[in-house]
Scaffold this motif. Structure first.
Motif, mmCIF file in Angstrom:
data_model
loop_
_atom_site.group_PDB
_atom_site.id
_atom_site.type_symbol
_atom_site.label_atom_id
_atom_site.label_comp_id
_atom_site.label_asym_id
_atom_site.label_seq_id
_atom_site.Cartn_x
_atom_site.Cartn_y
_atom_site.Cartn_z
ATOM 1 N N ASN A 1 0.833 -1.199 0.000
ATOM 2 C CA ASN A 1 0.000 0.000 0.000
ATOM 3 C C ASN A 1 0.866 1.248 0.000
ATOM 4 O O ASN A 1 1.918 1.294 0.632
ATOM 5 N N GLN A 2 0.416 2.260 -0.706
ATOM 6 C CA GLN A 2 1.125 3.535 -0.773
ATOM 7 C C GLN A 2 0.329 4.568 0.030
ATOM 8 O O GLN A 2 -0.698 5.066 -0.412
ATOM 9 N N ASP A 3 0.829 4.868 1.217
ATOM 10 C CA ASP A 3 0.163 5.850 2.060
ATOM 11 C C ASP A 3 0.325 7.243 1.469
ATOM 12 O O ASP A 3 1.429 7.641 1.080
ATOM 13 N N GLN A 4 -0.775 7.993 1.427
ATOM 14 C CA GLN A 4 -0.763 9.311 0.794
ATOM 15 C C GLN A 4 0.163 10.278 1.536
ATOM 16 O O GLN A 4 0.908 11.043 0.921
ATOM 17 N N GLN A 5 0.149 10.224 2.861
ATOM 18 C CA GLN A 5 0.984 11.124 3.648
ATOM 19 C C GLN A 5 2.468 10.843 3.408
ATOM 20 O O GLN A 5 3.261 11.770 3.204
ATOM 21 N N ASP A 6 2.830 9.559 3.388
ATOM 22 C CA ASP A 6 4.230 9.211 3.132
ATOM 23 C C ASP A 6 4.655 9.616 1.732
ATOM 24 O O ASP A 6 5.770 10.125 1.520
ATOM 25 N N ARG A 7 3.781 9.380 0.781
ATOM 26 C CA ARG A 7 4.136 9.699 -0.609
ATOM 27 C C ARG A 7 4.326 11.198 -0.802
ATOM 28 O O ARG A 7 5.235 11.629 -1.517
ATOM 29 N N GLU A 8 3.499 12.005 -0.162
ATOM 30 C CA GLU A 8 3.657 13.457 -0.282
ATOM 31 C C GLU A 8 4.994 13.907 0.301
ATOM 32 O O GLU A 8 5.657 14.788 -0.255
ATOM 33 N N LEU A 9 5.396 13.308 1.427
ATOM 34 C CA LEU A 9 6.686 13.647 2.015
ATOM 35 C C LEU A 9 7.827 13.284 1.070
ATOM 36 O O LEU A 9 8.751 14.076 0.845
ATOM 37 N N LEU A 10 7.759 12.090 0.478
ATOM 38 C CA LEU A 10 8.804 11.663 -0.447
ATOM 39 C C LEU A 10 8.831 12.528 -1.707
ATOM 40 O O LEU A 10 9.910 12.814 -2.250
ATOM 41 N N GLU A 11 7.660 12.954 -2.176
ATOM 42 C CA GLU A 11 7.608 13.852 -3.335
ATOM 43 C C GLU A 11 8.296 15.180 -3.008
ATOM 44 O O GLU A 11 8.987 15.768 -3.852
ATOM 45 N N ASN A 12 8.119 15.667 -1.780
ATOM 46 C CA ASN A 12 8.785 16.901 -1.375
ATOM 47 C C ASN A 12 10.302 16.741 -1.418
ATOM 48 O O ASN A 12 11.023 17.657 -1.829
ATOM 49 N N TYR A 13 10.791 15.587 -0.978
ATOM 50 C CA TYR A 13 12.224 15.322 -1.063
ATOM 51 C C TYR A 13 12.683 15.318 -2.522
ATOM 52 O O TYR A 13 13.715 15.916 -2.863
ATOM 53 N N ARG A 14 11.931 14.634 -3.370
ATOM 54 C CA ARG A 14 12.351 14.502 -4.774
ATOM 55 C C ARG A 14 12.376 15.839 -5.482
ATOM 56 O O ARG A 14 13.205 16.062 -6.382
ATOM 57 N N ARG A 15 11.491 16.746 -5.097
ATOM 58 C CA ARG A 15 11.477 18.060 -5.730
ATOM 59 C C ARG A 15 12.738 18.859 -5.410
ATOM 60 O O ARG A 15 13.090 19.785 -6.154
ATOM 61 N N GLN A 16 13.416 18.535 -4.324
ATOM 62 C CA GLN A 16 14.616 19.283 -3.943
ATOM 63 C C GLN A 16 15.819 18.920 -4.807
ATOM 64 O O GLN A 16 16.712 19.753 -4.996
ATOM 65 N N ASN A 17 15.853 17.663 -5.303
ATOM 66 C CA ASN A 17 17.040 17.231 -6.047
ATOM 67 C C ASN A 17 16.691 15.988 -6.860
ATOM 68 O O ASN A 17 16.177 15.014 -6.306
#
Length: 395
Positions: A17-33
């Motif tokens: 399962n892909q938790d929405q809260q976790d995925r949003e946090l990881l997307e924020n990381y990916r946007r940085q670099n």
């Protein structure tokens, strides 16, 4: 930290399962670099990848950078992905700092380099986590090396000499980290060191009927109760077991924060007589459980918040040897202790975000009944009586 990444860093989340809260946090990381990436993996579908990371359960989050791999945490419905843990793990895997673990030798301890049936699995696991290990002989030179991150004393059979005890004591007093794994029926000669930390070794052996019921034997306490500490925070009700363990007694010492880590069930006891035909609890000579067979202690050095001495002690060393290390949570007990002692949890974030805390109140049945009656009967009755009194006065 993420913006300055100069090498690819990948996060693997082994969960269906892909938790929405976790995925949003990881997307924020990916946007940085763009060097940062993440991927969700079903460990039952991609078993080869799961075996490569040593995945044991759903929800494990692993970090990979080059040859470095690290378990960040386990996510579930109660605990979501932590920004603090993920960021600190990234800093650790990209850092060129290598923690050095010295294993004391010369008193019958488990040998390093490891022999078959010794600590080879534990040492391999440490190497995979970017630790380097070396033997340490304080008899020849009673001085702790300057590059020592942790000193491990694993299963000494003979007592240490006074200069060695003084060297370990001075090392702790200066903010060092020490792991003691002391088997029953041995005297390591560390009473003076342990007394200053409020720890007393019980000479009796812990007996657990549960160990016999699952085929281990009565001298193998099975533990599924753990203290609230970073070492055991993800254990829940998992099982670890310890062969011929001794219990510990913890007393209060000013400035020392002590936390029991491994707590036996109430049916266990500390047995003083192993010569009889049957093992039975004797209230005159034995001690009834629950018993503590592992503890973590810390103390600020010279009242400075930035420096801390840490001590972890277990009443058994066999749980970390080959064959038992990979059973249940035994390896996690050892590796998490090394991780906490290495002070990796102190890797700096300039401003740590607040983590959500569990503020639930656990009430006994009687307390819940009293609270329910108070809310449903007492408070409404007070309000009703007040209303009647005001009505009567106005008349």
């Amino acid at each position: 930290i993420v913006r300055n990444l100069s090498q690819p860093v990948n996060v693997w989340i082994f969960d269906r399962n892909q938790d929405q809260q976790d995925r949003e946090l990881l997307e924020n990381y990916r946007r940085q670099n763009p060097q940062f990436s993440f991927e969700y993996i079903d460990p039952q579908v991609q078993r080869g990848l799961a075996e490569r990371f040593g995945v044991k359960q759903f929800g494990e989050v692993h970090l990979e950078a080059g040859q470095q791999r690290r378990l960040v945490q386990v996510v579930n419905n109660e605990q979501r992905l932590s920004e603090v843990r993920l960021t600190n793990s990234i800093q650790q895997v990209i850092s060129d700092r290598t923690a050095k673990v010295y294993f004391l030798q010369g008193h019958g301890e488990l040998p390093v380099p490891a022999e078959q049936g010794g600590l080879s699995q534990a040492l391999t696991a440490l190497g995979e986590r970017n630790y380097t290990t070396e033997p340490l002989n304080l008899i020849q030179n009673p001085t702790i090396p300057q590059d020592a991150t942790i000193i491990v004393v694993a299963g000494p059979k003979q007592p240490l000499f006074p200069p060695e005890v003084k060297a370990l004591t001075d090392y702790l007093n200066a903010g060092g980290s020490l792991l003691l794994m002391i088997d029953p029926n041995t005297n390591p000669g560390l009473d003076s060191l342990l007394k200053s930390w409020g720890v007393t070794l019980d000479n009796r052996i812990v007996i657990d009927p549960a160990g016999a019921s699952i085929g281990f034997g009565p001298a193998v306490p099975v533990v599924d109760t753990y203290g609230e500490h970073p070492i055991t925070q993800d254990f829940n009700n998992g099982i670890s077991f310890f062969s011929e363990a001794r219990s510990l007694e913890l007393s209060e010492v000013a400035g020392v924060q002590a936390t029991p880590l491994l707590i036996t069930n109430p049916q266990t006891w500390a047995e003083s007589n192993l010569q009889g035909d049957q093992l039975q609890f004797n209230p005159e000579t034995d001690v009834r459980g629950p018993l503590t067979i592992g503890a973590a202690l810390s103390r600020k050095v010279n009242d400075r918040e930035s420096q801390e001495a840490r001590l972890v002690i277990f009443g058994d060393s066999n749980f970390a040897v080959d064959g038992l290390f990979e059973q249940q949570l035994n390896g996690d007990v050892f590796l998490n202790s090394i991780g906490w002692l290495s002070k990796q949890d102190e890797e700096t974030l300039s401003i740590r975000p607040r983590e959500p805390r569990n503020r639930r109140i656990n009430l006994a049945a009687q307390q819940a009944n009293v609270l329910g009656l108070t809310a449903l009967l007492l408070i409404p009755l007070v309000g009703f009586a007040s209303a009647v009194f005001l009505w009567w006065r106005r008349r």
